[in-house]
Design an enzyme around this catalytic site. Sequence first.
Site, PDB file in Angstrom:
ATOM      1  N   SER A  86      -9.688   1.242   3.923  1.00  0.00           N
ATOM      2  CA  SER A  86      -8.696   2.261   3.088  1.00  0.00           C
ATOM      3  C   SER A  86      -7.607   1.454   1.695  1.00  0.00           C
ATOM      4  O   SER A  86      -6.460   2.038   1.156  1.00  0.00           O
ATOM      5  CB  SER A  86      -8.108   3.288   3.004  1.00  0.00           C
ATOM      6  OG  SER A  86      -6.738   2.830   4.505  1.00  0.00           O
ATOM      7  N   SER A 144      -9.797  -1.376   7.506  1.00  0.00           N
ATOM      8  CA  SER A 144      -9.297  -1.024   6.409  1.00  0.00           C
ATOM      9  C   SER A 144      -8.124  -2.142   5.629  1.00  0.00           C
ATOM     10  O   SER A 144      -7.867  -2.125   4.241  1.00  0.00           O
ATOM     11  CB  SER A 144      -8.148   0.335   6.403  1.00  0.00           C
ATOM     12  OG  SER A 144      -8.658   0.677   6.497  1.00  0.00           O
ATOM     13  N   LYS A 202       0.805  -1.480  -0.030  1.00  0.00           N
ATOM     14  CA  LYS A 202       0.221   0.226   0.364  1.00  0.00           C
ATOM     15  C   LYS A 202       0.823   0.855  -0.221  1.00  0.00           C
ATOM     16  O   LYS A 202       1.541   1.512   0.652  1.00  0.00           O
ATOM     17  CB  LYS A 202      -1.036  -0.325   1.866  1.00  0.00           C
ATOM     18  CG  LYS A 202      -1.526   0.781   1.384  1.00  0.00           C
ATOM     19  CD  LYS A 202      -2.616   0.964   2.490  1.00  0.00           C
ATOM     20  CE  LYS A 202      -3.745   1.413   3.238  1.00  0.00           C
ATOM     21  NZ  LYS A 202      -4.607   1.470   4.070  1.00  0.00           N
TER      22      LYS A 202
END
Length: 469
Positions: free
Chosen positions: A159, A183, A82
């Site tokens: 996210s 997330s 990420k």
Amino acid sequence: MTDETLWRLTVAEASRRIGLGALSPVDLVEAFLARIAAVDARMPSYVHVDAEGARAAARIAAAELAAGRRRGPLHGLPFAVKDNYDVAGLPTIVNSRLRLGHVATRDATLVARLKAAGAICLGKLSTWEYGTGNGGEYGDTVFPTTRNPWDLTRFAGGSSTGVGAAIAAGTAMFALGSDTTGSVRLPAAACGVVGVKATPGRVSRHGLLPNCWSLDIPGPFTWTVEDAAIVLGAIAGYDPADPVTEDVAVPDYPRHLAGGVAGLRIAAVTDSGPGFPPPDDAMAAALRAGLDTLRSLGATIVATRLPVPAEDCFALSRFIGPPESASIHEAEYRTDAALMGTALRDKMHGGTLQRAADYIAAQRRRRAVAEGIDGLLSGFDALVTFGTFRVAPRLDRQDEMVAFTVETAMTPFNLSGHPSLVQCTGFTPAGLPLSWQVVGHRFDEATILRVAAAYEAATPWRENRAPVR
């Protein structure tokens, strides 16, 4: 298996082949780069692909392996992270105009550990701005919206939005995300993959851009539970650069997977309390069927309830997350609020108005939630419940995207600090993934992986791959 389909290999199988000399890291990395080139533009999940760096690392790995210097089970395997993890020499933008042009000068601890294990970084995956959002898509950040590989008209969760999509689409063999109030587990649920939120203190946050100081926790995404066990074993452990990490022994997670669930007592929470709407019929049916599967494997299943409704836990988190985020971004909010996207700017506005008394009261209430879940788990080896209550919604239905993100059974375990994972429990007739959540005692990730592995082995869901072409 042809070079064109090497991306379908699991971590465990690719590791076995590399160990036998039947697979080259060079060929494996090329297969993943080709897969990215073939499908990622339609999702998209990557914000930066480091093809040159990955190829160079693959050549080094191949030479080391040929010389008999194998570093471990991840040697020569490609991964991605990420875009809130620092990777030396690569941009860390976190989907924010505040970070344009920033290039990391060092690796986050977890990235460094994976590289030390011989794993090869393919690049950076999409995130909401600084990991902040409520599920709404406002079109006012740097990178385009990631789409769900199972249905490109649908939400991929967040996210860690690109992370779940990359694993489902086969554009990364494994990847790292981060979880604050879901997330890791939300994208894992939306995209039908395995996402693990470890116990706070189990994995280092050093080099991970913060969203919320007291709730952030990194976590791996993989296609199978065995893969998650391998990756978690490689990244877990004390880090003096992160004072939150604890110096506790890291189990041999893969070795524990074969234990099965016979004789285990598992709490089943099929009602997360008042406040949130009931789960979709398909999600509820998948949970019941999954519990029947565990029962057939020899587990004792006992129905129970959470000590605090999931909706109350989410409401409580709103008194913790925004002020902590505001403390991180206060200077930027004062000088460059116009550069922030809607979700981050709204969170900063709310956080700066939060009373200190309310924040302290929420942290005290959080301790009560943790003690209540400790009490619930005291008679059980693990707990199984919903993660999300519905399948991934369409991207043109903003209210449903927000509901998918907010109305979950995940926040209780962020507040309490108990490890949990999400895995696929089937598919709807339309081919959308269903899922559940497995929760354990603090620092007992081994048992939740064991439960999830037993369920996975007894079901056919890993035979299906996302249809993105």
